[in-house]
Motif scaffolding. Structure first.
Motif, mmCIF file in Angstrom:
data_model
loop_
_atom_site.group_PDB
_atom_site.id
_atom_site.type_symbol
_atom_site.label_atom_id
_atom_site.label_comp_id
_atom_site.label_asym_id
_atom_site.label_seq_id
_atom_site.Cartn_x
_atom_site.Cartn_y
_atom_site.Cartn_z
ATOM 1 N N ASP B 56 0.825 -1.224 0.000
ATOM 2 C CA ASP B 56 0.000 0.000 0.000
ATOM 3 C C ASP B 56 0.855 1.268 0.000
ATOM 4 N N GLY B 57 0.589 2.150 -0.928
ATOM 5 C CA GLY B 57 1.260 3.451 -0.962
ATOM 6 C C GLY B 57 2.741 3.388 -1.287
ATOM 7 N N VAL B 58 3.207 2.262 -1.815
ATOM 8 C CA VAL B 58 4.655 2.080 -2.000
ATOM 9 C C VAL B 58 5.257 3.054 -3.016
ATOM 10 N N GLU B 60 4.445 6.166 -3.795
ATOM 11 C CA GLU B 60 4.647 7.481 -3.168
ATOM 12 C C GLU B 60 5.845 7.444 -2.205
ATOM 13 N N LYS B 61 5.922 6.390 -1.422
ATOM 14 C CA LYS B 61 7.046 6.259 -0.466
ATOM 15 C C LYS B 61 8.381 6.149 -1.194
ATOM 16 N N ALA B 62 8.389 5.402 -2.294
ATOM 17 C CA ALA B 62 9.629 5.220 -3.062
ATOM 18 C C ALA B 62 10.084 6.544 -3.669
ATOM 19 N N LEU B 63 9.135 7.294 -4.219
ATOM 20 C CA LEU B 63 9.486 8.581 -4.834
ATOM 21 C C LEU B 63 10.004 9.550 -3.779
ATOM 22 N N ASP B 64 9.394 9.500 -2.610
ATOM 23 C CA ASP B 64 9.836 10.355 -1.510
ATOM 24 C C ASP B 64 11.281 10.010 -1.116
ATOM 25 N N ALA B 65 11.587 8.721 -1.039
ATOM 26 C CA ALA B 65 12.952 8.296 -0.681
ATOM 27 C C ALA B 65 13.965 8.744 -1.731
ATOM 28 N N LEU B 66 13.598 8.613 -2.994
ATOM 29 C CA LEU B 66 14.511 9.040 -4.063
ATOM 30 C C LEU B 66 14.749 10.545 -3.993
ATOM 31 N N GLN B 67 13.697 11.287 -3.703
ATOM 32 C CA GLN B 67 13.843 12.752 -3.613
ATOM 33 C C GLN B 67 14.684 13.171 -2.422
ATOM 34 N N LYS B 68 14.748 12.288 -1.432
ATOM 35 C CA LYS B 68 15.603 12.569 -0.272
ATOM 36 C C LYS B 68 17.034 12.062 -0.479
ATOM 37 N N GLY B 69 17.351 11.635 -1.722
ATOM 38 C CA GLY B 69 18.720 11.227 -2.029
ATOM 39 C C GLY B 69 19.062 9.829 -1.564
ATOM 40 N N ALA B 70 18.115 8.908 -1.725
ATOM 41 C CA ALA B 70 18.324 7.525 -1.268
ATOM 42 C C ALA B 70 19.518 6.870 -1.958
ATOM 43 N N THR B 71 20.092 5.899 -1.251
ATOM 44 C CA THR B 71 21.100 5.020 -1.837
ATOM 45 C C THR B 71 20.411 3.712 -2.232
ATOM 46 N N ILE B 72 20.473 3.376 -3.513
ATOM 47 C CA ILE B 72 19.934 2.095 -3.978
ATOM 48 C C ILE B 72 21.040 1.056 -3.895
ATOM 49 N N LYS B 154 16.381 -0.448 8.174
ATOM 50 C CA LYS B 154 14.964 -0.171 7.895
ATOM 51 C C LYS B 154 14.867 0.500 6.531
ATOM 52 N N PRO B 155 14.863 -0.312 5.462
ATOM 53 C CA PRO B 155 14.838 0.282 4.113
ATOM 54 C C PRO B 155 13.521 1.001 3.861
ATOM 55 N N GLU B 156 13.592 2.035 3.020
ATOM 56 C CA GLU B 156 12.374 2.745 2.605
ATOM 57 C C GLU B 156 11.560 1.904 1.639
ATOM 58 N N LEU B 157 12.269 1.006 0.945
ATOM 59 C CA LEU B 157 11.636 0.197 -0.112
ATOM 60 C C LEU B 157 12.505 -1.012 -0.366
ATOM 61 N N VAL B 158 11.869 -2.166 -0.617
ATOM 62 C CA VAL B 158 12.603 -3.304 -1.157
ATOM 63 C C VAL B 158 11.982 -3.685 -2.499
ATOM 64 N N ILE B 159 12.840 -3.749 -3.498
ATOM 65 C CA ILE B 159 12.436 -4.262 -4.804
ATOM 66 C C ILE B 159 12.867 -5.722 -4.816
ATOM 67 N N GLY B 160 11.909 -6.616 -4.756
ATOM 68 C CA GLY B 160 12.197 -8.047 -4.577
ATOM 69 C C GLY B 160 11.875 -8.814 -5.838
ATOM 70 N N VAL B 161 12.857 -8.879 -6.739
ATOM 71 C CA VAL B 161 12.633 -9.551 -8.020
ATOM 72 C C VAL B 161 13.778 -10.505 -8.384
ATOM 73 N N PRO B 162 14.246 -11.317 -7.387
ATOM 74 C CA PRO B 162 15.222 -12.336 -7.780
ATOM 75 C C PRO B 162 14.585 -13.304 -8.775
ATOM 76 N N VAL B 163 15.418 -13.927 -9.575
ATOM 77 C CA VAL B 163 14.932 -14.863 -10.587
ATOM 78 C C VAL B 163 15.486 -16.246 -10.276
ATOM 79 N N GLY B 164 14.706 -17.283 -10.519
ATOM 80 C CA GLY B 164 15.293 -18.602 -10.422
ATOM 81 C C GLY B 164 14.441 -19.662 -9.792
ATOM 82 N N PHE B 165 15.125 -20.722 -9.337
ATOM 83 C CA PHE B 165 14.458 -21.984 -9.086
ATOM 84 C C PHE B 165 14.647 -22.517 -7.677
ATOM 85 N N VAL B 166 15.605 -21.962 -6.924
ATOM 86 C CA VAL B 166 15.847 -22.455 -5.564
ATOM 87 C C VAL B 166 15.572 -21.325 -4.565
ATOM 88 N N ASN B 167 14.496 -21.458 -3.824
ATOM 89 C CA ASN B 167 14.098 -20.504 -2.766
ATOM 90 C C ASN B 167 13.724 -19.105 -3.268
#
Lengths: 209, 209
Positions: B56-58, B60-72, B154-167
């Motif tokens: 929910d609301g991710v 907006e939160k992500a854009l806010d973090a980027l505008q605050k100079g987030a480290t990816i 406490k990350p502002e956002l997690v982009i969780g898109v690993p690819v594959g077959f084990v776990n």
């Protein structure tokens, strides 16, 4: 949520086993299977079991070029980054990408073309065997076709896996008629990750024996 | 073979139009549509129209973090390479990858874990807002879940898109329950290209207005 207990060093091996099991009845030639499996490993997309096309004898020719210290030219820095540098080093081969070069940007602007097309022109100046790996820009394949026909470059192999919706399908059909040994993912699919995976599968055939 | 006559500068726009047309009746929220379309643009895989999940609301939160100079923080150099540096620069944000750092390799060896998991530990030392972008290693998400629960990050956002077959499937379900804002591609699919595409879609929302 239950996690499988697989040691870090065994994750890739187990992944390849799962891919092999799920390929099931799909028949793929033994010299090509490692390449197809590595592309599926990088995408989790079994469409690649059916859309990958190989010209006659291409795997043997590609391995020969790598053993002769070929330069792999990619059309994205992402693909270049994804190619295993330790493996390339063992073979005396290398990977380069010209996309960020100022002369390439200038040439593209002057020609009203893309930087990827200008990269192919710059690739004509490379000495020694060349492998072209296109994971992004169909314009690179279209320009490469022209350059080959003009006698300006003769790559040992073209990896033709641009991804997308504008001229991608067409560019792959064109490059398969150019007369260069090819590995192509027919249709819209591909990508920088797929291009790197194909390069790595070839490199690992020689370095992970 | 007939090529469409599309100017280089218009290829992306035309691609996005085609993707929009082919999405057809699939309803996607307006603030998410650019992100989903960019992932399809990088993969030509319409599965992403259905497998992408947003907390929910991710956005907006992500854009806010980027505008605050987030480290990816990415788990592959490929993903890091694929993130638009000009856009990051405009925002005062940055992208880093610790995978090739000697201290990460040493820590992973000592812990019997993966370098990707050790990268998450190193991410705990970053000052300021952090966005975690995982396109490859499920072990990074599993370790991140632990570190969040231990109060170490406490990350502002997690982009969780690993690819594959084990776990891979399991790691995504775990991270969606951690309580961090997330963008996840449920199932096996994802990749470094997908992780970079999501980052770029967010960056372009702020820089290409």
């Amino acid at each position: 949520m239950h996690l499988q207990n697989v040691l870090p060093a065994d994750i890739e091996k187990r992944s390849m086993e799962i891919i092999g099991e799920e390929l099931g009845q799909i028949r793929i030639d033994p010299e090509k299977i490692d390449i197809v499996k590595r592309v599926i490993h990088t995408s989790a997309d079994f469409d690649y079991a059916r859309n990958m096309l190989f010209s006659d004898g291409v795997v043997e020719k590609a391995l020969d070029a790598l053993q002769k210290g070929a330069t792999i030219v990619t059309d994205t820095n992402m693909a270049c980054t994804g190619i295993n540098k330790m493996g390339l080093g063992k073979l005396g081969a290398k990977a380069v990408c010209f996309m960020a070069d100022p002369d390439v940007a200038a040439r593209a602007k002057e020609a009203g073309s893309t930087r990827a097309a200008a990269c192919m022109e710059k690739a004509c100046t490379i000495e020694g065997p060349v492998i072209i790996a296109v994971g992004n820009a169909p314009t690179a394949l279209v320009r490469l076709d022209e350059l080959v026909k003009e006698g300006k470059i003769k790559p040992e192999l073209v990896i033709g896996v641009p991804v997308g919706f504008v001229n991608v399908v067409e560019s792959k059909e064109i490059i398969m008629k150019t007369g260069i040994p090819y590995i192509v993912a027919r249709g819209r699919k591909g990508g920088s990750n797929v291009a790197a995976a194909i390069c790595n599968a070839l490199i690992y055939k020689l370095t992970r024996k």
